[in-house]
Design an enzyme around this catalytic site. Structure first.
Site, short mmCIF file in Angstrom:
data_model
loop_
_atom_site.label_atom_id
_atom_site.label_comp_id
_atom_site.label_asym_id
_atom_site.label_seq_id
_atom_site.Cartn_x
_atom_site.Cartn_y
_atom_site.Cartn_z
N CYS A 53 10.78 1.76 -0.22
CA CYS A 53 9.85 1.87 0.90
C CYS A 53 9.98 0.75 1.93
O CYS A 53 9.39 0.83 3.01
CB CYS A 53 8.42 1.93 0.38
SG CYS A 53 8.12 3.33 -0.74
N HIS A 67 3.88 -0.58 5.82
CA HIS A 67 4.25 0.57 5.00
C HIS A 67 2.97 1.26 4.58
O HIS A 67 2.03 0.64 4.08
CB HIS A 67 5.05 0.11 3.79
CG HIS A 67 5.19 1.15 2.72
ND1 HIS A 67 5.52 2.46 2.99
CD2 HIS A 67 5.00 1.08 1.37
CE1 HIS A 67 5.55 3.15 1.87
NE2 HIS A 67 5.24 2.33 0.87
N ASN A 107 2.02 8.53 1.56
CA ASN A 107 3.11 7.55 1.47
C ASN A 107 4.44 8.25 1.68
O ASN A 107 4.95 8.91 0.78
CB ASN A 107 3.06 6.88 0.09
CG ASN A 107 4.15 5.85 -0.11
OD1 ASN A 107 5.10 5.76 0.67
ND2 ASN A 107 4.04 5.06 -1.16
#
Length: 327
Positions: free
Chosen positions: A112, A250, A280
């Site tokens: 990520c 993020h 996400n």
């Protein structure tokens, strides 16, 4: 370092919406429990024919169009992903063909944190070879989450975001910081399918190709390392938290994001987030949120924009940009 401007951006998200109400029914929990736990009400999931590469292509095409360029103008293509199109070749090869990229192509897998790693890589390439670069973050983590795994299923969504970098007279990257801690490699992993554990009937039967997560460990380290990288980047730039006009983190979990803001002192009104509607999206989360903020006119020339991410591995990174705006 040679200067650059981000002159194009674009996103691609699947049409299929998976709501927290639907997941609450599947797992026998209350919808409010999911939303309060992670801050996500909806997430997108790929459907038939949609892949990591297909979303990357769509986001990349939109970014090129906004920049007024075509694939023939791109000297380097970088695709950040942890869910590749297939083990070999790199996902960037598929994107390279579809967009008609003239130059090189390679993947970055820092989970990520991949988009931040990719942006620092792109800035280094720009210094060596000041020609246009296309950077894309794209992931399909709904395909790696076990449908029976509540903890991961409520978090993950699919999507891609892309930016175009073109040479410019000013150094827009005021500071950056990257890091990793390999001792945390087991906190989030897909055990099978690589050389350590090749695919067999047994690995498939045991569900070892699905992601496994240690949520508490991820949470603690995500906060710790993201706070560290943000502080170090701001110190390097000799700026205070209040000098940050926008922070684009993020989009993992609202509790993690709020903890980072609290520990770094960055005002909450500087936060750019779309976690509630996309979940996400891993490598795609920062460029998707950045693109939407730009489309909304929220980010203006001369403002300080901080990008910060963390990922499995464990990896983390942050970049502070002085926004130049499209030409």
């Amino acid at each position: 370092m040679s200067g650059f401007d981000i002159t194009g951006w674009g996103i691609s998200v699947p049409e299929r919406v998976v709501t927290s109400a639907q997941l609450a029914k599947r797992f026998g929990v209350d919808e409010h429990w999911i939303v309060s736990r992670c801050g996500i009400r909806e997430r997108r999931a790929v459907g038939p024919g949609q892949t990591t590469a297909s979303m990357a292509v769509e986001a990349g095409r939109r970014a090129l169009e906004r920049a007024g360029l075509t694939g023939a103008d791109i000297a380097h293509l970088i695709v950040a992903t942890a869910t590749p199109e297939q083990p070999s070749p790199a996902t960037s090869a598929f994107v390279h063909e579809a967009l008609g990229i003239a130059g090189s192509a390679h993947d970055v897998n820092s989970e990520c944190a991949g988009f931040v790693y990719g942006l620092v890589t792109a800035a280094g390439l720009m210094h060596l070879d000041p020609r246009p670069i296309l950077l894309i973050g794209s992931d399909t983590h709904t395909l790696t989450a076990n449908p029976a795994d509540r903890d991961l299923s409520i978090l993950v969504g699919d999507g891609a975001g892309a930016v175009v970098l073109q040479p410019g007279p000013e150094n827009r990257m005021l500071a950056w910081n990257l890091g990793a801690d390999g001792t945390c490699k087991d906190s989030l992993k897909v055990p099978a399918g690589g050389s350590r554990m090749p695919t067999t009937e047994e690995t498939v039967r045991r569900g070892l190709h699905y992601a496994k997560i240690n949520g508490n460990e991820i949470y603690l380290n995500a906060v710790r390392y993201t706070v560290r990288t943000v502080r170090e980047t701001l110190e390097s730039a000799k700026l205070a938290p209040a000098d940050v006009d926008h922070i684009v983190p993020h989009q993992a979990n609202i509790r993690i994001i709020n903890s980072v803001l609290n520990h770094t002192g960055i005002p909450a009104d500087r936060l750019v987030t779309n976690l509630e509607k996309y979940g996400n999206t891993a490598s795609g989360s920062i460029p998707i949120a950045l693109s939407e903020a730009l489309d909304a006119g929220r980010i203006r020339a001369g403002q300080h924009v901080l990008l910060a991410g963390f990922g499995a591995g464990m990896t983390w990174g942050s970049v502070l940009l002085k926004w130049g705006g499209a030409r």
